[in-house]
Write a protein that holds these residues in place. Structure first.
Motif, PDB file in Angstrom:
ATOM      1  N   PRO A 157       0.857  -1.204   0.000  1.00 50.40           N
ATOM      2  CA  PRO A 157       0.000   0.000   0.000  1.00 50.40           C
ATOM      3  C   PRO A 157       0.883   1.241   0.000  1.00 50.40           C
ATOM      4  N   PRO A 158       0.440   2.290  -0.628  1.00 50.62           N
ATOM      5  CA  PRO A 158       1.224   3.523  -0.624  1.00 50.62           C
ATOM      6  C   PRO A 158       1.314   4.093   0.790  1.00 50.62           C
ATOM      7  N   PHE A 159       2.347   4.781   1.037  1.00 51.09           N
ATOM      8  CA  PHE A 159       2.478   5.412   2.367  1.00 51.09           C
ATOM      9  C   PHE A 159       3.115   6.761   2.193  1.00 51.09           C
ATOM     10  N   ARG A 160       2.981   7.534   3.215  1.00 51.91           N
ATOM     11  CA  ARG A 160       3.444   8.915   3.178  1.00 51.91           C
ATOM     12  C   ARG A 160       4.800   8.964   3.823  1.00 51.91           C
ATOM     13  N   SER A 161       5.779   9.525   3.125  1.00 48.08           N
ATOM     14  CA  SER A 161       7.107   9.642   3.710  1.00 48.08           C
ATOM     15  C   SER A 161       7.257  11.018   4.320  1.00 48.08           C
ATOM     16  N   ALA A 162       7.456  11.014   5.601  1.00 47.59           N
ATOM     17  CA  ALA A 162       7.587  12.292   6.296  1.00 47.59           C
ATOM     18  C   ALA A 162       8.859  13.002   5.857  1.00 47.59           C
ATOM     19  N   ALA A 163       9.930  12.248   5.636  1.00 42.88           N
ATOM     20  CA  ALA A 163      11.219  12.861   5.305  1.00 42.88           C
ATOM     21  C   ALA A 163      11.153  13.518   3.937  1.00 42.88           C
ATOM     22  N   ARG A 164      10.524  12.883   2.946  1.00 41.33           N
ATOM     23  CA  ARG A 164      10.526  13.414   1.587  1.00 41.33           C
ATOM     24  C   ARG A 164       9.268  14.184   1.236  1.00 41.33           C
ATOM     25  N   GLU A 165       8.307  14.142   2.177  1.00 39.57           N
ATOM     26  CA  GLU A 165       7.001  14.791   1.922  1.00 39.57           C
ATOM     27  C   GLU A 165       6.406  14.333   0.605  1.00 39.57           C
ATOM     28  N   GLU A 166       6.432  13.034   0.427  1.00 41.55           N
ATOM     29  CA  GLU A 166       5.914  12.470  -0.810  1.00 41.55           C
ATOM     30  C   GLU A 166       5.155  11.206  -0.481  1.00 41.55           C
ATOM     31  N   THR A 167       4.326  10.800  -1.378  1.00 43.26           N
ATOM     32  CA  THR A 167       3.701   9.495  -1.228  1.00 43.26           C
ATOM     33  C   THR A 167       4.585   8.506  -1.958  1.00 43.26           C
ATOM     34  N   LEU A 168       4.893   7.490  -1.256  1.00 42.19           N
ATOM     35  CA  LEU A 168       5.786   6.485  -1.828  1.00 42.19           C
ATOM     36  C   LEU A 168       5.035   5.188  -1.916  1.00 42.19           C
ATOM     37  N   ILE A 169       5.576   4.303  -2.770  1.00 42.49           N
ATOM     38  CA  ILE A 169       4.958   2.991  -2.877  1.00 42.49           C
ATOM     39  C   ILE A 169       6.044   1.981  -3.200  1.00 42.49           C
ATOM     40  N   GLY A 170       5.976   0.878  -2.543  1.00 42.16           N
ATOM     41  CA  GLY A 170       7.041  -0.093  -2.698  1.00 42.16           C
ATOM     42  C   GLY A 170       6.580  -1.378  -3.341  1.00 42.16           C
ATOM     43  N   TYR A 171       7.516  -2.039  -4.045  1.00 37.49           N
ATOM     44  CA  TYR A 171       7.252  -3.343  -4.658  1.00 37.49           C
ATOM     45  C   TYR A 171       8.139  -4.350  -3.948  1.00 37.49           C
ATOM     46  N   SER A 172       7.511  -5.351  -3.371  1.00 35.66           N
ATOM     47  CA  SER A 172       8.259  -6.327  -2.565  1.00 35.66           C
ATOM     48  C   SER A 172       8.275  -7.680  -3.242  1.00 35.66           C
ATOM     49  N   VAL A 173       9.453  -8.337  -3.190  1.00 37.00           N
ATOM     50  CA  VAL A 173       9.577  -9.706  -3.704  1.00 37.00           C
ATOM     51  C   VAL A 173      10.265 -10.557  -2.635  1.00 37.00           C
ATOM     52  N   ALA A 174       9.751 -11.714  -2.421  1.00 34.02           N
ATOM     53  CA  ALA A 174      10.378 -12.595  -1.419  1.00 34.02           C
ATOM     54  C   ALA A 174      11.745 -13.087  -1.936  1.00 34.02           C
ATOM     55  N   ILE A 175      12.791 -13.102  -1.032  1.00 36.84           N
ATOM     56  CA  ILE A 175      14.133 -13.575  -1.436  1.00 36.84           C
ATOM     57  C   ILE A 175      14.207 -15.071  -1.137  1.00 36.84           C
ATOM     58  N   PRO A 176      14.322 -15.891  -2.189  1.00 36.23           N
ATOM     59  CA  PRO A 176      14.347 -17.328  -1.920  1.00 36.23           C
ATOM     60  C   PRO A 176      15.690 -17.766  -1.286  1.00 36.23           C
ATOM     61  N   GLY A 177      15.640 -18.808  -0.471  1.00 36.05           N
ATOM     62  CA  GLY A 177      16.869 -19.316   0.149  1.00 36.05           C
ATOM     63  C   GLY A 177      17.221 -20.709  -0.390  1.00 36.05           C
ATOM     64  N   LYS A 178      18.424 -21.193  -0.015  1.00 28.96           N
ATOM     65  CA  LYS A 178      18.846 -22.514  -0.497  1.00 28.96           C
ATOM     66  C   LYS A 178      18.152 -23.621   0.279  1.00 28.96           C
ATOM     67  N   ASP A 179      18.061 -23.444   1.585  1.00 28.95           N
ATOM     68  CA  ASP A 179      17.491 -24.513   2.413  1.00 28.95           C
ATOM     69  C   ASP A 179      16.024 -24.244   2.746  1.00 28.95           C
TER      70      ASP A 179
END
Lengths: 637, 126
Positions: A157-179
């Motif tokens: 979900p988008p969120f408000r960045s207090a430091a940049r005074e902007e609405t930001l939005i992130g794209y997340s991907v799970a990092i697969p492991g070996k085990d």
């Protein structure tokens, strides 16, 4: 008034009729065009929306790719995470930050390498930091948990960045492991500022405003900046949920709009976002209205043009009619001498003009004829009057009394028209006899009058040589039969009185029986008649002899008296005549008899025009030998 | 009132004409016109019969018409006979005597008898 002319009425009629047609067809056209405009606006909006969605999609696909690359790299190089994310951020300038958060090996001994973040600060410099200082432990925060479950990546979900005074939005991907399946979450964040900028760069229709809403219906970007971060109105959310595209939203429905708007939207693939375009209906239809007004104006101009042309053409065509109407008024005033319009074409007006001309000439001819006939009639009337006077001159005066006073005669002649066929006659035969006659020529009018004149003239001549009424009638009959091809005839009652004795000889040629008033009573004298004069050369006329006493009065008359009637009334008849005579005092003058009988007949016909000529002759024998009669004779002389 | 003149298809020997209405100064021309067409079809020695049973009135002008007709027929050796006049018409004939009494008949039988007699007389002469 202008509308008195047919041309202007026709022009007005054309104008009104065409205006009605224009209004009806214009209305239909407007309705049709309105639908078309809306569909056109819809397709235009759809194209814009598709293009915008594609651009947005391209942008965020790039972000997703970065996150996936980071996740792929870090699955085997966890320890090098701070360096990797720093380098990747350095070559992806659109990203605000890249973070890599690993499931902590020991919650109690966290290391900065467990959750490194590479950030781009306001000046564009890259700063290395970590998430250990987040107010909430990162491994239990919602975005981390969500990211762990997102093998192929997903938008936070988008969120408000207090430091940049902007609405930001992130794209997340799970990092697969070996085990283990996942060891952490790679996250690339962008500012939504580009989205807002992209909306501004779109080639939108005028007055349209664009927006991007996320899955919850919150506006990520909006041309109306104050709407950013707020949630879309209920009707809009419903429409998106129902894929009701496009949708008309009005203030009354609960939309956050000041006037009805049309909203077109498309889902952006790879996200749960929606791109939308909102256009005020008034603006969509503004062009239509404009076009319509111009069309109507042109239509009105065209109508006025058509009316004007109609007016001019009709005026030109009708111009001769106006002249004809004026000329017709001339004719009604009796003026036939006028100039008609020249006939240029053989159309209705041309035919009418020619017919009018012919009519004028014929009318002039008729008027001439009528005037000639009227003159002829006047001449005829005058001639008839003169003829009537001449005819009256043929008969003797109404009143006559013999020199010795023994016989008094009074007569009347009333032709039904100017001249007639009735006659009366009296004249002395020698010194001792008097001849009296009453006759009625068959038929009426001029032939009868001429025959009557012939009869009277012949009778006078013949009677001088005869003494008996039988002789007189016989000779007269033979004379009248000569050359009488038309079979005119005359009925005649002839009497000869011996003035010394009162001996009366009567002979009748088909005539009415005379009335004798003697001794206080009126009777018909039965005289055997011969044929009417002029028909049978061999005819003979028997004589009836009466001996008159002093005061005896004899009435001789024509059928104008006995057959008098008015309309379909019964004939007057001899009974009425006998009554009328019977009521007259004995010893009255012959003039009294004549007057009374005519009065009674007139009273019976009640003023109706006389049907037939009337001749009436009354003779009274005053016995000069008797005392009383002598006294009467003195009175009447 | 008007005068109606009807005629049977005339034969050279004898033709009958029916008069109906009034024969007076206003209508005698109708009779003259009608008879102008009929009389030429009757043979020179033929007989023209006028049936007067429907004639209501006759004036002196009408009498003149009949007299003229009789004269025309007579000039050609023919006869004009009057059949069955109403009393008022008969009376006029009696008074004026425009038509000889022997040419007026009260019925067809009387008329036929007269014509037989005439024919016998003619054959007898022959």
């Amino acid at each position: 008034m202008v509308l008195r002319s047919i041309a202007s009425r026709l022009a007005l009629g054309v104008l009104v009729g065409s205006a009605i047609v224009l209004i009806v067809t214009g209305g239909l056209l407007l309705s049709h065009t309105r639908g078309q405009m809306l569909r056109q606006a819809q397709s235009e909006a759809a194209a814009v929306s598709d293009a915008a969605a594609t651009r947005i999609q391209g942008r965020i696909d790039a972000v997703a790719k970065v996150a996936q690359v980071v996740a792929g790299v870090l699955s085997t190089r966890r320890d090098q995470a701070p360096g990797v994310i720093h380098d990747i951020l350095a070559v992806n300038p659109e990203l605000v930050d890249i973070s890599a958060a690993f499931v902590p090996r020991d919650v109690n001994h966290l290391r900065p390498e467990d959750a490194p973040v590479a950030r781009r600060d306001g000046d564009g410099r890259l700063v290395a930091a970590d998430r250990l200082s987040d107010p909430e432990p990162y491994w239990s925060s919602p975005w981390f948990v969500r990211g762990l479950n997102c093998d192929h990546g997903c938008w936070q979900p988008p969120f408000r960045s207090a430091a940049r005074e902007e609405t930001l939005i992130g794209y997340s991907v799970a990092i697969p492991g070996k085990d283990v399946p996942v060891i952490g979450v790679a996250d690339a964040t962008i500012s939504l500022g580009w989205l807002q900028q992209l909306l501004g760069e779109l080639a939108k229709p005028e007055h349209a405003s664009a927006f991007v809403a996320d899955a919850n219906g919150d506006f990520l970007a909006h041309d109306w900046r104050s709407y950013i971060g707020t949630r879309g109105s209920k009707p809009l959310l419903q429409a998106i949920a129902n894929k009701q595209n496009p949708v008309r939203i009005t203030p009354e429905d609960g939309g956050r709009v000041s006037e009805p708007v049309w909203v077109y939207f498309v889902p952006i693939r790879g996200t749960r976002w929606t791109f939308g375009l909102s256009m005020p209906e008034r603006q969509v239809l503004a062009d239509l209205r404009h076009t319509y007004y111009i069309d109507v104006l042109l239509g009105v101009l065209a109508l006025m043009g058509v009316s004007l042309i109609t007016l001019v053409i009709t005026r030109r065509l009708m111009a001769p009619l106006t002249v004809l109407a004026d000329r017709a008024e001339n004719v009604s005033r009796g003026d036939l001498d006028f100039v008609l319009p020249e006939v240029r074409r053989n159309d209705d007006v041309g035919r009418l003009t020619r017919a009018f001309d012919q009519m004028r000439h014929q009318l002039a001819g008729h008027i001439d004829t009528a005037q000639r006939i009227a003159r002829d009639q006047a001449r005829m009337t005058s001639e008839l009057e003169i003829a009537g006077q001449i005819q009256l001159a043929l008969i003797p005066d109404p009143h006559w009394i013999t020199d010795d006073g023994s016989l008094e005669v009074h007569a009347a002649l009333r032709p039904a028209s100017a001249v007639g066929g009735d006659l009366y006659m009296y004249f002395p035969l020698g010194t001792r006899h008097v001849c009296v006659m009453v006759g009625d020529v068959s038929d009426k009018g001029i032939p009868a009058a001429l025959f009557m004149a012939r009869t009277i003239t012949l009778a006078r001549t013949i009677a001088t040589h005869a003494r008996s009424p039988s002789d007189i009638l016989g000779t007269l009959n033979r004379e009248l039969c000569k050359g009488n091809d038309t079979c005119m005839f005359v009925t005649l009652l002839c009497g000869v009185i011996e003035t010394e004795t009162g001996l009366l000889s009567l002979a009748s040629a088909g005539h009415e029986q005379p009335v004798l008033h003697a001794g206080g009573s009126a009777i018909l004298v039965d005289v055997e008649t011969g044929p009417a004069l002029g028909l049978d050369r061999e005819a003979e006329y028997p004589v009836r002899v009466l001996s008159l006493l002093g005061g005896d009065t004899l009435l001789m008359y024509t059928d104008g008296v006995s057959e008098a009637h008015a309309g379909n009334q019964r004939l007057y008849g001899t009974h009425a005549l006998l009554d009328s005579v019977g009521r007259i005092d004995e010893g009255a003058s012959p003039e009294t008899y004549v007057d009374r009988v005519l009065e009674d007949v007139d009273a019976y016909t009640a003023g109706a025009p006389a049907y037939d000529d009337i001749a009436l002759l009354v003779l009274t024998w005053h016995d000069t030998g008797a005392e009383g009669a002598r006294i009467h004779a003195v009175v009447h002389s | 009132m008007t005068l109606i003149v009807r005629s049977e298809s005339p034969t050279p020997e004898r033709s009958t004409v029916w008069l109906e209405g009034r024969l007076d100064a206003n209508t005698f021309t109708d009779l003259d016109d009608a008879l102008r067409d009929i009389t030429p079809m009757v043979d020179n020695n033929g007989t023209l019969v006028l049936d007067l049973s429907q004639l209501e009135y006759i004036s002196s002008a009408g009498l003149r018409s009949l007299a003229q007709l009789r004269k025309q027929m007579h000039d050609r050796g023919g006869r004009t006979l009057l059949l069955n006049p109403q009393p008022q018409v008969k009376k006029v004939f009696d008074i004026v005597k425009a038509v000889p009494v022997k040419e007026v008949f009260a019925s067809v039988a009387e008329l036929d008898q007269y014509l037989d007699h005439i024919q016998r007389t003619v054959s007898g002469q022959n």
